[in-house]
Every structure is written in structure tokens, then in C-alpha cells.
Design an enzyme around this catalytic site. Structure first.
Site, short mmCIF file in Angstrom:
data_model
loop_
_atom_site.label_atom_id
_atom_site.label_comp_id
_atom_site.label_asym_id
_atom_site.label_seq_id
_atom_site.Cartn_x
_atom_site.Cartn_y
_atom_site.Cartn_z
N ASP A 139 15.36 13.47 -0.85
CA ASP A 139 14.33 13.85 0.12
C ASP A 139 13.86 15.23 -0.33
OD1 ASP A 139 12.84 14.89 2.17
OD2 ASP A 139 14.24 14.32 3.77
N TYR B 257 -2.32 16.87 7.33
CA TYR B 257 -2.37 16.42 5.93
C TYR B 257 -3.29 17.33 5.10
CZ TYR B 257 -3.03 13.38 1.88
OH TYR B 257 -3.09 12.87 0.60
N LYS C 55 -2.37 19.83 1.94
CA LYS C 55 -2.96 19.66 0.61
C LYS C 55 -3.76 20.90 0.18
CE LYS C 55 -1.23 15.67 -0.43
NZ LYS C 55 -0.32 15.53 -1.56
N1 NAD Z 1 -3.54 7.07 -2.71
C1 NAD Z 1 -4.49 7.92 -2.40
O1 NAD Z 1 -5.63 7.55 -2.08
C2 NAD Z 1 -4.23 9.41 -2.46
C3 NAD Z 1 -5.34 10.27 -2.38
C4 NAD Z 1 -5.12 11.65 -2.46
C5 NAD Z 1 -3.84 12.14 -2.64
N2 NAD Z 1 -2.78 11.28 -2.71
C6 NAD Z 1 -1.46 11.87 -2.88
O2 NAD Z 1 -0.80 11.25 -3.96
C7 NAD Z 1 0.61 11.23 -3.73
C8 NAD Z 1 1.13 9.80 -3.83
O3 NAD Z 1 0.43 9.01 -2.87
P1 NAD Z 1 0.50 7.42 -2.86
O4 NAD Z 1 -0.82 6.94 -2.37
O5 NAD Z 1 1.01 6.93 -4.14
O6 NAD Z 1 1.56 7.23 -1.68
P2 NAD Z 1 2.75 6.15 -1.49
O7 NAD Z 1 3.12 6.24 -0.06
O8 NAD Z 1 2.36 4.85 -2.07
O9 NAD Z 1 3.92 6.75 -2.39
C9 NAD Z 1 4.56 7.95 -2.05
C10 NAD Z 1 5.97 7.93 -2.60
O10 NAD Z 1 6.62 9.12 -2.16
C11 NAD Z 1 7.89 8.77 -1.64
N3 NAD Z 1 8.33 9.76 -0.64
C12 NAD Z 1 7.87 9.89 0.63
N4 NAD Z 1 8.53 10.87 1.25
C13 NAD Z 1 9.41 11.38 0.36
C14 NAD Z 1 10.37 12.41 0.42
N5 NAD Z 1 10.59 13.11 1.55
N6 NAD Z 1 11.11 12.69 -0.68
C15 NAD Z 1 10.93 11.96 -1.82
N7 NAD Z 1 10.04 10.96 -1.93
C16 NAD Z 1 9.29 10.68 -0.85
C17 NAD Z 1 7.72 7.39 -1.06
O11 NAD Z 1 8.96 6.71 -0.89
C18 NAD Z 1 6.79 6.75 -2.09
O12 NAD Z 1 7.53 6.16 -3.14
C19 NAD Z 1 0.82 11.86 -2.35
O13 NAD Z 1 1.13 13.23 -2.50
C20 NAD Z 1 -0.54 11.68 -1.70
O14 NAD Z 1 -0.77 12.63 -0.68
C21 NAD Z 1 -2.94 9.93 -2.63
#
Ligand code: NAD
Length: 257
Positions: free
Chosen positions: A63, A156, A160
Site C-alpha cells: 500500500d 482527485y 494530481k
Molecule cells: N485511466 C485514465 O483515464 C487515467 C487518466 C488520468 C490519470 N490516470 C492515472 O493513471 C494511474 C493509473 O490509473 P488506471 O486508470 O490504470 O487505474 P486502475 O484503477 O486501473 O489501476 C490502478 C492500480 O493501482 C493499484 N492501487 C490502488 N491503490 C493502491 C495503493 N494504495 N497502493 C498500491 N497500489 C494501489 C490498483 O490495485 C490498480 O492495480 C492513476 O494514478 C490514475 O490517476 C488515469
């Protein structure tokens, strides 16, 4: 020679979504990868896929908001690979809540994982890199939400935006140690994630309607930017944010009659 051959990386949140794509892309470019995630068994599945590409891999259940667990993660990476060249701070959680309704726990959870988690992992890895004296790279995953406000996203979006400024400050502090710190800011990226609810079709259509390139992002669009910032070609890029969003954050499109 592949451009990340001999390099080792930790990718947080690497079990799903963008983190998974980043871990696999870094492996394609020659890196050995520790896949770190709160979902340990799922991280191991991605580590197996890295091994299938002929690279060394480890998985670690962590975590990122827990400092003791983060310290153990970095020790395990050093034990597995000897050193850490690259940290990708990708683990993140999202969620919508208007200010008037927001529970304190919602704010704390998002800030704890996204911003404090980024701090804890960066500090632990940077200490290791500085002690080794051979530089390194840190790539933080922010979001267009860190630059463009929208209602319901104060926790959020603030987390960011905090990551963007955190990136810049670390770039100033760590540059003299040969460590670059940059951020990648995805726009809406469809990941097919098993752990995240996809946005509604209406939200997707409204968002894509504002993207100059007329489509949502793909995980490989984001992973390619991370791989570039990790590569020798990006050696002198420090303290920067690359938005991978098809032009969305360049400006609001005006509706013409
Ligand atoms: N998908 C999008 O459209 C998007 C857009 C902008 C930014 N992001 C950013 O990209 C990153 C990944 O997003 P995603 O869409 O792949 O999300 P996702 O939810 O598919 O994956 C996130 C991963 O982080 C892990 N996680 C969550 N809490 C955790 C913790 N406390 N410790 C360790 N691991 C943890 C989850 O288990 C998961 O495997 C994030 O930081 C998100 O804010 C995503």
C-alpha cells in the site's frame, strides 16, 4: 541494444490498467521490473508476463500510503535487482464527490494514495539512488485533471495538481544527484481495467468531443511517454509534464456556429 537494457524499474499500481501497460512496455525496452501493487497476486500475474518477455521480474504487495511497506518494497527491489534506476509512481485512486457532500475519508483516501504515496515512494527510492551515486529517473503519473478543473473532482484534481508541483520541486532538489523527475499526464484513457469502473458512455462521449484528435487515449500511448522519459534520449529533460491527451489540455475548444 535495447534502450533500457541493464536498467531496473519499480512500477507502482502495476497490476492493472496503465501501470500494467507501463510495466510491460519497460520490459519490451529491456528493463527488469518490480510490479508493486496493493493487489499482490494480480501484481505477480504481470510479473510473470514480464518474465515471459525474457526479463527479470519481481512482484511486491504494497500500500503506497504506508511508509513501512514502501520501505520494505524498496529493500526487496534492491535485493532482487541490486539497485533501482527508475521509479514510476503510477498507483492512484479516483472518485467523484462534490465539496458539500464529501466525506473526510474520501479526501484522505485520495490524498493518501495519490499524493502521500507519491512522496513516500519517491523519498525511499531517491534515498537509495543518492546513496548509490549513479543517478536515476522518477516518472510520476498525474492527469489532465491536475491542470483542468471539473466539478466533483476537488480531491482527485488537487492530488494530481499536487503531483505536478511535487515533480517540479523534486527536479530542483534531485537534479544535482543526476536524478531527473518528470510527470506524464494522461487524458481519458480506456484501459479495460478490472479494478476500475469505466466512465459512463455519456461522459466518454462528452470528453472525447473535446479532444482535438477525436479519440480517447490507449494504455500504450501513456506507456510510450513513460518509456521515453526513462530512456537515454530524455537524459536532460527534468521537471517537465508531458500531457498524453490528444491535445485536450492545450485549450478548450470553442463551439463555432
Ligand atoms: N485511466 C485514465 O483515464 C487515467 C487518466 C488520468 C490519470 N490516470 C492515472 O493513471 C494511474 C493509473 O490509473 P488506471 O486508470 O490504470 O487505474 P486502475 O484503477 O486501473 O489501476 C490502478 C492500480 O493501482 C493499484 N492501487 C490502488 N491503490 C493502491 C495503493 N494504495 N497502493 C498500491 N497500489 C494501489 C490498483 O490495485 C490498480 O492495480 C492513476 O494514478 C490514475 O490517476 C488515469
Amino acid at each position: 541494444m535495447m534502450r533500457l537494457e541493464g536498467k531496473t524499474a519499480i512500477v507502482t499500481g502495476g497490476a492493472h490498467g496503465l501501470g500494467r501497460a507501463i510495466a510491460l512496455r519497460l520490459a519490451d525496452d529491456g528493463a527488469d521490473v518490480m510490479v508493486a501493487d496493493v493487489l499482490g497476486p494480480d501484481a505477480e500475474v504481470v510479473a510473470e508476463s514480464v518474465r515471459a518477455k525474457g526479463r527479470h521480474a519481481a512482484s511486491f504487495e504494497v500500500d503506497v500510503s504506508d511508509s513501512a511497506a514502501v520501505g520494505a518494497m524498496v529493500m526487496a527491489a534492491v535485493e532482487a535487482f541490486g539497485h533501482v534506476d527508475l521509479l514510476v509512481n503510477n498507483a492512484g485512486v479516483s472518485g467523484e464527490a462534490g465539496l458539500l457532500e464529501m466525506e473526510e475519508a474520501h479526501w484522505d483516501r485520495i490524498m493518501g494514495v495519490n499524493l502521500k504515496g507519491n512522496f513516500l515512494c519517491s523519498q525511499a527510492v531517491a534515498r537509495e539512488m543518492v546513496a548509490r551515486g549513479e543517478g536515476g529517473r522518477i516518472v510520476n503519473i498525474t492527469s489532465t485533471a491536475g491542470a483542468n478543473a471539473r466539478p466533483g473532482a476537488s480531491a482527485y484534481a488537487s492530488s494530481k495538481a499536487g503531483i505536478i508541483q511535487f515533480t517540479r520541486v523534486l527536479a530542483l532538489e534531485l537534479g544535482r544527484h543526476g536524478i531527473t523527475v518528470n510527470a506524464v499526464g494522461p487524458g481519458m484513457t480506456l484501459t479495460g481495467s478490472e479494478v476500475k469502473r469505466p466512465p459512463t458512455e455519456e461522459y466518454q462521449a462528452a470528453f472525447v468531443g473535446q479532444v482535438p484528435m477525436g479519440r480517447a487515449g490507449t494504455p500504450s500511448d501513456v506507456a510510450a511517454a513513460v518509456a521515453f522519459l526513462a530512456s537515454p534520449d530524455a537524459a536532460y529533460i527534468n521537471g517537465q509534464v508531458i500531457f498524453v491527451d490528444g491535445g485536450y489540455s492545450a485549450g478548450k475548444l470553442s463551439v463555432s456556429g
